[in-house]
Design an enzyme around this catalytic site. Structure first.
Site, PDB file in Angstrom:
ATOM      1  N   ASP A  16       0.477  -0.820  -0.480  1.00 22.12           N
ATOM      2  CA  ASP A  16       0.236   0.109   0.227  1.00 22.12           C
ATOM      3  C   ASP A  16       1.049   1.451   0.062  1.00 22.12           C
ATOM      4  O   ASP A  16       1.792   1.314   0.251  1.00 22.12           O
ATOM      5  CB  ASP A  16      -0.952   0.080   1.569  1.00 22.12           C
ATOM      6  CG  ASP A  16      -2.427   1.243   1.074  1.00 22.12           C
ATOM      7  OD1 ASP A  16      -2.776   0.924   0.504  1.00 22.12           O
ATOM      8  OD2 ASP A  16      -1.721   1.839   2.154  1.00 22.12           O
ATOM      9  N   SER A  17       0.447   2.197  -0.330  1.00 21.08           N
ATOM     10  CA  SER A  17       0.834   3.231  -0.668  1.00 21.08           C
ATOM     11  C   SER A  17       1.363   3.845   1.211  1.00 21.08           C
ATOM     12  O   SER A  17       2.200   5.023   1.011  1.00 21.08           O
ATOM     13  CB  SER A  17       0.424   4.593  -1.398  1.00 21.08           C
ATOM     14  OG  SER A  17      -1.084   4.640  -0.806  1.00 21.08           O
ATOM     15  N   CYS A  79      -3.963  -1.466  -2.676  1.00 26.26           N
ATOM     16  CA  CYS A  79      -4.530   0.368  -2.699  1.00 26.26           C
ATOM     17  C   CYS A  79      -5.180   0.440  -3.652  1.00 26.26           C
ATOM     18  O   CYS A  79      -4.962  -0.164  -5.036  1.00 26.26           O
ATOM     19  CB  CYS A  79      -3.101   0.880  -2.524  1.00 26.26           C
ATOM     20  SG  CYS A  79      -2.640   2.689  -3.319  1.00 26.26           S
ATOM     21  N   GLU A 164      -5.678   9.459   9.108  1.00 27.46           N
ATOM     22  CA  GLU A 164      -4.445   9.012   9.089  1.00 27.46           C
ATOM     23  C   GLU A 164      -2.993   9.875  10.028  1.00 27.46           C
ATOM     24  O   GLU A 164      -2.126   9.285  11.185  1.00 27.46           O
ATOM     25  CB  GLU A 164      -3.099   9.631   8.059  1.00 27.46           C
ATOM     26  CG  GLU A 164      -3.202   8.046   7.035  1.00 27.46           C
ATOM     27  CD  GLU A 164      -2.389   7.574   5.402  1.00 27.46           C
ATOM     28  OE1 GLU A 164      -1.254   8.321   5.884  1.00 27.46           O
ATOM     29  OE2 GLU A 164      -2.161   6.876   5.168  1.00 27.46           O
ATOM     30  N   CYS A 198     -11.942   2.685  -1.167  1.00 28.33           N
ATOM     31  CA  CYS A 198     -10.108   3.215  -0.900  1.00 28.33           C
ATOM     32  C   CYS A 198     -10.497   2.069   0.431  1.00 28.33           C
ATOM     33  O   CYS A 198     -10.817   3.020   1.214  1.00 28.33           O
ATOM     34  CB  CYS A 198     -10.134   4.837   0.123  1.00 28.33           C
ATOM     35  SG  CYS A 198      -7.943   5.161   0.653  1.00 28.33           S
ATOM     36  N   HIS A 200      -8.500   2.792   3.530  1.00 23.23           N
ATOM     37  CA  HIS A 200      -8.540   3.894   4.978  1.00 23.23           C
ATOM     38  C   HIS A 200      -9.666   4.177   4.712  1.00 23.23           C
ATOM     39  O   HIS A 200     -10.434   4.328   6.554  1.00 23.23           O
ATOM     40  CB  HIS A 200      -8.200   5.022   4.535  1.00 23.23           C
ATOM     41  CG  HIS A 200      -6.369   5.205   4.173  1.00 23.23           C
ATOM     42  ND1 HIS A 200      -5.440   5.031   2.856  1.00 23.23           N
ATOM     43  CD2 HIS A 200      -5.530   5.594   5.364  1.00 23.23           C
ATOM     44  CE1 HIS A 200      -4.406   5.195   3.223  1.00 23.23           C
ATOM     45  NE2 HIS A 200      -4.186   5.676   4.215  1.00 23.23           N
TER      46      HIS A 200
END
Length: 280
Positions: A16-17, A79, A164, A198, A200
């Site tokens: 993942d990024s 991702c 994040e 996504c 997240h």
């Protein structure tokens, strides 16, 4: 020509990024506790969501090759931006050149394949990073399975930074989630199925549920991608045999390991001791 580790077996690589792919890794470990995993977060160069196709492809390929070097024969791009902007090129152009026996899979196709079972009226919504939305990958993949689907998209550039920075329960998060979902449903009030495009976004699920009509079914990718991986390994026993099974998991980051270990607590319910890697 295969320039990588000649060993016949290795752990499954998860890329993942940043941190969002940890939500996918969680599901993998829950569903495949006996398998070994390597997680690589390119945290030094995140976010990918606003970068060009060329840059995302370059960074993703570097990370995939690094996981190959560390022994992975199967790599999952956990991702959405990397899956949308880099996966097809890596599969079609790079794998035949570097090692045609290895595999790289993404998260867009499994999600598109499953969302058709969530909708009754074929009106589907997608939220994601600007890069994922710009790529139109979800629109194209959904229409492969449901050609007459009406797909509406909304880029949500603030959602990843909110997650994040552990701002999930703040007024700012509530504002941006409400605003962006309002923009999505203003495009099509008949949406009855929503893809969280996504990795997240599952951490914002309570806020998301507050801001969509009660009848809307929401697809969160972790369980869907884990199910897809299970099916893939069943259909490809030659790949399954090359996945080591000692129940281990190692974490790597291109940023500070201390920072990664602390931030990972937002996504995982167990402590992490990561290692830093560098690209040549």
């Amino acid at each position: 020509m295969n320039i990588y580790d000649k060993t016949l077996e290795g752990p499954i690589g998860v890329f993942d990024s940043g941190y969002g792919g940890l939500t996918i890794l969680n599901e993998f470990r829950r569903n495949f506790p006996e398998y070994d995993f390597l997680y690589l977060g390119d945290n030094a160069r995140t976010p990918y969501g606003t970068r060009s196709f060329e840059v995302v492809y370059k960074y993703t390929l570097q990370s995939v090759l690094k996981l190959f070097e560390m022994g992975s024969h199967l790599v999952i791009l956990a991702c959405n931006t990397a899956s949308a902007k880099a996966l097809r090129t890596i599969q079609q152009r790079d794998l035949p050149k570097f090692d045609p026996s290895r595999r790289v899979l993404g998260v867009v196709r499994p999600s598109a394949e499953q969302i058709i079972h969530y909708t009754q009226n074929k009106h589907i919504g997608v939220v994601g990073t600007p890069g994922t939305i710009q790529s139109l990958s979800y629109v194209m993949e959904i229409r492969k399975f449901l050609p007459d689907a009406i797909v509406s998209q909304q880029a949500c550039p603030m959602w990843v930074p909110l997650v994040e920075n552990n701002e999930i329960d703040t007024e700012g998060a509530a504002f941006f989630v409400k605003r962006d979902l309002g923009l999505l449903f203003s495009k099509d009030k008949d949406i009855d199925a929503l893809i969280l495009g996504c990795t997240h976004y599952p951490l914002l699920l309570p806020l998301i549920k507050k801001n969509v009509p009660a009848h809307v079914r929401i697809l969160s990718q972790g369980s869907v991608v884990a199910k897809s991986l299970k099916d893939y390994l069943y259909r490809h026993p030659e790949i399954n045999r090359r996945c080591t099974k000692n129940g281990t998991c190692r974490f790597f980051t291109t940023e500070s390991p201390e920072k990664f270990d602390e931030a990972s607590s937002i996504f995982l319910d167990f402590p992490v001791k990561s290692e830093r890697i560098f690209f040549d």
